[in-house]
Motif scaffolding. Structure first.
Motif, PDB file in Angstrom:
ATOM      1  N   ILE A 268      54.804  32.132 -23.243  1.00 11.10           N
ATOM      2  CA  ILE A 268      55.518  31.337 -22.316  1.00 11.10           C
ATOM      3  C   ILE A 268      54.696  30.224 -21.736  1.00 11.10           C
ATOM      4  O   ILE A 268      53.529  30.041 -21.424  1.00 11.10           O
ATOM      5  CB  ILE A 268      55.930  32.294 -20.924  1.00 11.10           C
ATOM      6  N   GLU A 269      55.318  28.848 -21.666  1.00 19.63           N
ATOM      7  CA  GLU A 269      54.767  27.672 -21.467  1.00 19.63           C
ATOM      8  C   GLU A 269      55.509  26.725 -20.461  1.00 19.63           C
ATOM      9  O   GLU A 269      56.750  26.920 -20.784  1.00 19.63           O
ATOM     10  CB  GLU A 269      54.266  26.832 -22.672  1.00 19.63           C
ATOM     11  N   THR A 270      54.816  26.155 -19.476  1.00 12.58           N
ATOM     12  CA  THR A 270      55.483  25.246 -18.551  1.00 12.58           C
ATOM     13  C   THR A 270      54.851  23.613 -18.383  1.00 12.58           C
ATOM     14  O   THR A 270      53.685  23.869 -18.197  1.00 12.58           O
ATOM     15  CB  THR A 270      55.546  26.040 -17.161  1.00 12.58           C
ATOM     16  N   TYR A 271      55.683  22.999 -18.588  1.00  7.16           N
ATOM     17  CA  TYR A 271      55.187  21.613 -18.596  1.00  7.16           C
ATOM     18  C   TYR A 271      55.841  20.787 -17.635  1.00  7.16           C
ATOM     19  O   TYR A 271      56.690  21.094 -17.179  1.00  7.16           O
ATOM     20  CB  TYR A 271      55.607  20.935 -20.137  1.00  7.16           C
ATOM     21  N   ASN A 272      55.132  19.357 -17.384  1.00 10.73           N
ATOM     22  CA  ASN A 272      55.504  18.465 -16.230  1.00 10.73           C
ATOM     23  C   ASN A 272      56.113  17.399 -17.034  1.00 10.73           C
ATOM     24  O   ASN A 272      55.520  16.638 -17.635  1.00 10.73           O
ATOM     25  CB  ASN A 272      54.165  18.183 -15.653  1.00 10.73           C
ATOM     26  N   CYS A 273      57.124  16.974 -16.787  1.00  9.20           N
ATOM     27  CA  CYS A 273      58.023  15.849 -17.202  1.00  9.20           C
ATOM     28  C   CYS A 273      57.878  14.619 -16.679  1.00  9.20           C
ATOM     29  O   CYS A 273      58.344  13.443 -17.109  1.00  9.20           O
ATOM     30  CB  CYS A 273      59.649  16.136 -17.794  1.00  9.20           C
ATOM     31  N   LYS A 274      57.229  14.839 -15.542  1.00 10.21           N
ATOM     32  CA  LYS A 274      56.659  13.529 -14.489  1.00 10.21           C
ATOM     33  C   LYS A 274      57.787  12.638 -14.027  1.00 10.21           C
ATOM     34  O   LYS A 274      57.852  11.413 -14.592  1.00 10.21           O
ATOM     35  CB  LYS A 274      55.555  12.924 -15.365  1.00 10.21           C
ATOM     36  N   LYS A 275      59.079  13.339 -13.845  1.00 12.94           N
ATOM     37  CA  LYS A 275      60.183  12.365 -13.546  1.00 12.94           C
ATOM     38  C   LYS A 275      60.658  11.758 -14.647  1.00 12.94           C
ATOM     39  O   LYS A 275      61.355  10.721 -14.385  1.00 12.94           O
ATOM     40  CB  LYS A 275      60.088  11.862 -12.120  1.00 12.94           C
ATOM     41  N   GLY A 276      60.357  12.052 -15.881  1.00 13.48           N
ATOM     42  CA  GLY A 276      60.994  11.371 -16.987  1.00 13.48           C
ATOM     43  C   GLY A 276      62.180  12.140 -17.970  1.00 13.48           C
ATOM     44  O   GLY A 276      62.356  13.363 -17.368  1.00 13.48           O
ATOM     45  N   ASN A 277      62.454  11.637 -19.018  1.00 12.05           N
ATOM     46  CA  ASN A 277      63.244  12.476 -19.990  1.00 12.05           C
ATOM     47  C   ASN A 277      62.841  12.685 -21.068  1.00 12.05           C
ATOM     48  O   ASN A 277      63.512  13.036 -22.149  1.00 12.05           O
ATOM     49  CB  ASN A 277      64.734  11.615 -20.011  1.00 12.05           C
ATOM     50  N   SER A 278      61.322  12.814 -21.358  1.00 14.09           N
ATOM     51  CA  SER A 278      60.929  12.798 -22.657  1.00 14.09           C
ATOM     52  C   SER A 278      60.179  14.410 -22.705  1.00 14.09           C
ATOM     53  O   SER A 278      58.996  14.348 -21.696  1.00 14.09           O
ATOM     54  CB  SER A 278      60.047  11.807 -22.970  1.00 14.09           C
ATOM     55  N   TYR A 279      60.443  15.061 -23.681  1.00  9.68           N
ATOM     56  CA  TYR A 279      59.578  16.402 -23.715  1.00  9.68           C
ATOM     57  C   TYR A 279      58.474  15.971 -24.408  1.00  9.68           C
ATOM     58  O   TYR A 279      57.305  16.887 -24.182  1.00  9.68           O
ATOM     59  CB  TYR A 279      60.428  17.295 -24.515  1.00  9.68           C
ATOM     60  N   THR A 280      58.428  15.164 -25.326  1.00  8.53           N
ATOM     61  CA  THR A 280      57.070  14.902 -26.150  1.00  8.53           C
ATOM     62  C   THR A 280      56.147  14.240 -25.145  1.00  8.53           C
ATOM     63  O   THR A 280      54.862  14.473 -25.354  1.00  8.53           O
ATOM     64  CB  THR A 280      57.317  14.121 -27.476  1.00  8.53           C
ATOM     65  N   ALA A 281      56.509  13.712 -24.247  1.00 11.70           N
ATOM     66  CA  ALA A 281      55.580  12.992 -23.032  1.00 11.70           C
ATOM     67  C   ALA A 281      55.027  13.571 -21.930  1.00 11.70           C
ATOM     68  O   ALA A 281      54.318  13.377 -21.107  1.00 11.70           O
ATOM     69  CB  ALA A 281      55.885  11.411 -22.465  1.00 11.70           C
TER      70      ALA A 281
END
Length: 826
Positions: A268-281
């Motif tokens: 299970i992993e949780t990431y920060n999109c930094k108010k953007g729309n890119s998963y890779t970023a």
């Protein structure tokens, strides 16, 4: 247990001498060997001389050179999307299982393409143990060295029995005789050598660990260990936005700790999109000391929402694994990835949505309507879409799409209910969806009253949105977010029960089966009987079939399922026509208004055995029952849970022996007394010979107020209701007698809770402390748990005129106790 299979049974693929095992090299195309010379992979030529799948026994005997002591037993068969069939075999030596030794035959169109696996070449091993299982267990426990084990905790044992629905289930290790490679030894000559060993599954509670431990059955040495709880690299403490401070599993990273774990499925992993729309970023959230505090994460960016997404994914995984034995959403341990701070317009005003995109979870921060959309029920709802995709795959339009949404709401409610009970979470309402993410209060949807938020509770009734042959986003794809109210209300009635008249004039009455049974029926309906284009009529047929599979034809569950569908306007009632009027009596309400300090955490009578955290003051366990015979002596066990200090609690337990809906008849108070103990208490009583046969109500009340009766709303404590089925008693109601208790301690003092009025309020809230205690200090938090600054208190009045509209929690203290109460600012 020595071994499961007899030698005679296991000679399926054995029994030939070495001289009879000449290998047929003419069929082999390529062979890869292990370090010990045994074949790891053997590939065969695809010609007319190829092995057939039905020749697997002969093939394995030839290629692995089995002796009379070697056996291979079929263990599993699977087919894949490429048309291959994989037959897996488990190795045994003289009838004893060889650990970690399996071999597979891979065939396509009936022709064997290859074999692969691990085979242990064992010769001359003494298969008669010198050490008993009991002695070996003591060696294993000395090796583990824990201070406490799970089987030493009565409540954990009771919980396992309930979870497994098996009165004999236990964490106490049972020895299994196996052959295993030696992995732990001071003698390098013995390393890797197969030995006879006792295998134990040892679950330690303090410190936490779980592993298979192998003890040499001749020497008593621990020769191997295989951890069951893996990757426990880190455990974080996270002050979430909606679920309080929670312990979550995560891992180390450069600069500290991230929100990734590998203890559940593939992770299970949780990431920060930094108010953007890119998963890779997207990037990791990193915390230096793994204590993710409110001071750090309850900020303007709502970073505490990351903790909710991570906790929500973990709680959802745990629900599916522990309740439905489903390993992640695909039942194959699929990794669950969550991305928070997503915005479809990078750097925009905030994204007002959350969704499953076919591979990951995506959460916006909200804007004018929503706060961050990471509440527990929303997390479970979105992962529920993944479950649907991997099971029924209901097309997202019209009735099938409405059920797609409805099932996700069902799983949101079920996950939230289980987590709230397990962790003692507050501020959550099982049958409201999204109640914590609304800026103006309220909820997205109500399962108990769909009409409240513009949904129908009846098929094609009030608020039903017309389906369409041209589903688009503009028409909500034929009302998928509206018409889901029908499935939601069906599930609510199935689990909780209810009666009334629906929008098409049908009078109904449904006896609830409890949320656990309802969930099992719903899951089997979705996973077995529904297909992509299913309608509500198909769902009714599927649900009846599911309930029949689970509980039998003509069962109470089948009747409840049928009548619940009738109640929402789909199909006939059980037996045809309308449902009969309710034949059961209505019982008065009994509920504690606060479980901040104490609650009921254990009740056991016969087959009723429930361990729980706080249940918001009341738990309806009437779907759980046990049989008791008239004239018999019974012992009921119960205990209190405390947040910190153990207070004196008053216990009163009632049984409505004459089934008249009251607990005030003579002898129906079967246990009465008080105690400040945290241990398990018991009360004994005798069931009167005049008790009425059949199902009746058992009520357990724990209150800090000795004046609490069977029909009270009281301050501190909890009520739990169950069902007892009386046998051998009277056919009609009679006056009951008897029913003593083994408890007789001192009574507690009367108390009441914190009171706020008016509520809702516009300008000023008056604060009334319990028992006229002094008001020492006050703090105010919003629904995110964020502290509201600048509040003004004069005397017992709080000025709320400057607050934004919404729901707030006021925390007051008298210098000794802390009290909590919610109010609404209009």
């Amino acid at each position: 247990m020595l071994n499961k299979y007899s030698t005679a049974t296991l000679l399926l693929l054995g029994g030939l001498t070495t001289s009879a095992l000449a290998q047929d090299f003419s069929r082999v195309q390529a062979k890869t060997l292990n370090d010990d010379g045994t074949p790891y992979l053997v590939q065969f030529r695809a010609d007319g001389n190829a092995y057939k799948l039905q020749e697997a026994g002969t093939l394995l005997r030839e290629q692995l050179q089995l002796t009379a002591d070697d056996q291979l037993l079929p263990a599993k068969s699977e087919a894949d999307q490429l048309g291959f069939v994989h037959e897996k075999f488990q190795q045994y030596y003289k009838g004893i299982k060889v650990e970690h030794a399996t071999y597979s035959v891979h065939a396509r169109q009936g022709q064997v393409a290859s074999i692969s696996g691990q085979f242990e070449k064992i010769r001359g091993l003494n298969a008669t143990p010198s050490l008993t299982a009991a002695d070996a267990l003591q060696r294993a426990l000395s090796f583990v060295g824990a201070s406490k084990y799970m089987w030493q905790d009565a409540r954990e044992e009771a919980g396992l029995k309930q979870q497994e629905n098996n009165p004999n289930a236990t964490y106490l290790p049972q020895g299994e005789l196996v052959v295993v490679r030696t992995e732990r030894t001071s003698n390098p000559l013995l390393a890797g050598k197969p030995v006879l060993a006792w295998k134990f599954n040892i679950y330690a509670q303090a410190p936490v660990s779980r592993a298979y431990v192998y003890v040499n059955a001749h020497t008593g040495d621990v020769v191997a260990q295989d951890k069951i709880i893996k990757h426990a690299a880190a455990t974080a403490t996270f002050a979430t936005a909606y679920s309080g401070t929670r312990s979550i599993a995560n891992s180390t990273a450069t600069g500290g700790y991230n929100l990734r774990e590998a203890t559940r499925g593939l992770g299970i992993e949780t990431y920060n999109c930094k108010k953007g729309n890119s998963y890779t970023a997207a990037v990791d959230f990193i915390d230096a000391d793994n204590n993710w505090t409110a001071a750090e994460y309850n900020n303007a960016n709502f970073d505490n929402a990351a903790g909710d997404a991570h906790f929500g994914a973990q709680a959802t995984y745990d629900y599916w694994k522990l309740v439905h034995n489903r390993n992640s959403y695909d039942n194959a341990g699929a990794k669950i990835k969550s991305y928070v701070h997503f915005d479809d317009v990078p750097g925009g005003a905030g994204y007002e949505n959350a969704y499953w995109n076919g591979s990951v979870m995506t959460y916006g921060d909200g804007a004018s309507t929503f706060k961050p959309l990471t509440s527990l029920d929303v997390c479970a709802h979105e992962i529920g879409h993944a479950i649907c995709e991997k099971t029924a795959n209901l097309t997202y339009q019209n009735e099938s799409g409405a059920m797609n949404e409805g099932f996700s709401d069902i799983w949101g409610a079920c996950v939230e209910a289980r987590a709230a009970s397990t962790f003692g979470l507050t501020g959550k309402s099982t049958f409201l969806i999204g109640e914590e993410i609304m800026k103006a209060g309220g909820a997205l949807r109500s399962m108990s009253n769909p009409n409240q938020y513009g949904q129908p509770d009846t098929y094609k009734g009030t608020n039903w949105r017309a389906t369409t042959t041209s589903p688009t986003q503009a028409n909500d794809y034929g009302g998928v977010h509206t018409n889901s109210g029908v499935l939601n209300f069906w599930f609510y009635l199935l689990s909780q029960g209810g009666s009334g008249t629906n929008d098409i004039g049908s009078a109904y009455s449904v006896t609830g089966v409890g949320i656990d049974a309802a969930a099992k029926i719903a899951y089997r309906t979705e996973s077995v009987y529904l297909t992509a284009s299913s309608t509500y009529a198909n769902a009714r047929a599927g649900a009846i079939s599911a309930a029949t599979d689970l509980y039998g034809a003509g069962s109470a569950q089948v009747t409840a399922v049928t009548n619940a569908w009738y109640a929402v306007g789909v199909g006939a009632a059980a037996g045809g026509g309308t449902t009969p009027p309710p034949t059961t009596v209505t019982y008065c309400a009994s509920k504690g208004t606060s479980v901040a300090y104490e609650w009921i955490d254990y009740v056991k009578l016969g087959t009723i055995a429930r361990t729980s955290a706080a249940d918001a003051g009341y738990y309806n366990g009437t779907a759980t029952s046990t049989s008791i015979a008239a004239g018999s002596s019974q012992t009921i066990s119960f205990s209190a849970g405390f947040a910190s200090t153990a207070y004196t609690e008053n216990w009163k337990i009632y049984i409505d022996y004459n089934q008249n809906g009251l607990f005030t008849d003579a002898g129906e108070l079967v246990v009465s007394g008080s105690s400040a103990s945290t241990g398990t208490l018991t009360g004994t009583f005798t069931v009167p010979a005049t008790a009425k046969n059949g199902a009746t109500r058992l009520r357990v009340i724990m209150s800090d107020n000795s004046a609490t009766t069977s029909c009270n709303s009281y301050s501190y404590g909890e009520t739990e209701d169950y069902t007892v089925t009386i046998t051998g008693g009277a056919a009609i109601a009679g006056v009951t007698t008897g029913g003593g208790s083994s408890m007789g301690l001192t009574q507690g003092a009367t108390a009441r809770g914190l009171e706020l009025y008016p509520n809702p309020a516009t300008d000023v809230v008056r604060i009334s402390m319990p028992d006229n205690a002094p008001l020492v200090s006050v703090t105010l938090t919003d629904l995110r748990g964020a502290k509201v600054t600048g509040v003004q208190v004069e005397g017992d009045q709080l000025n709320v005129s400057a607050l934004a509209k919404g729901i707030y929690t006021l925390t007051a203290t008298d210098g000794q106790k802390v009290f909590h109460q919610r109010f609404i600012k209009q």
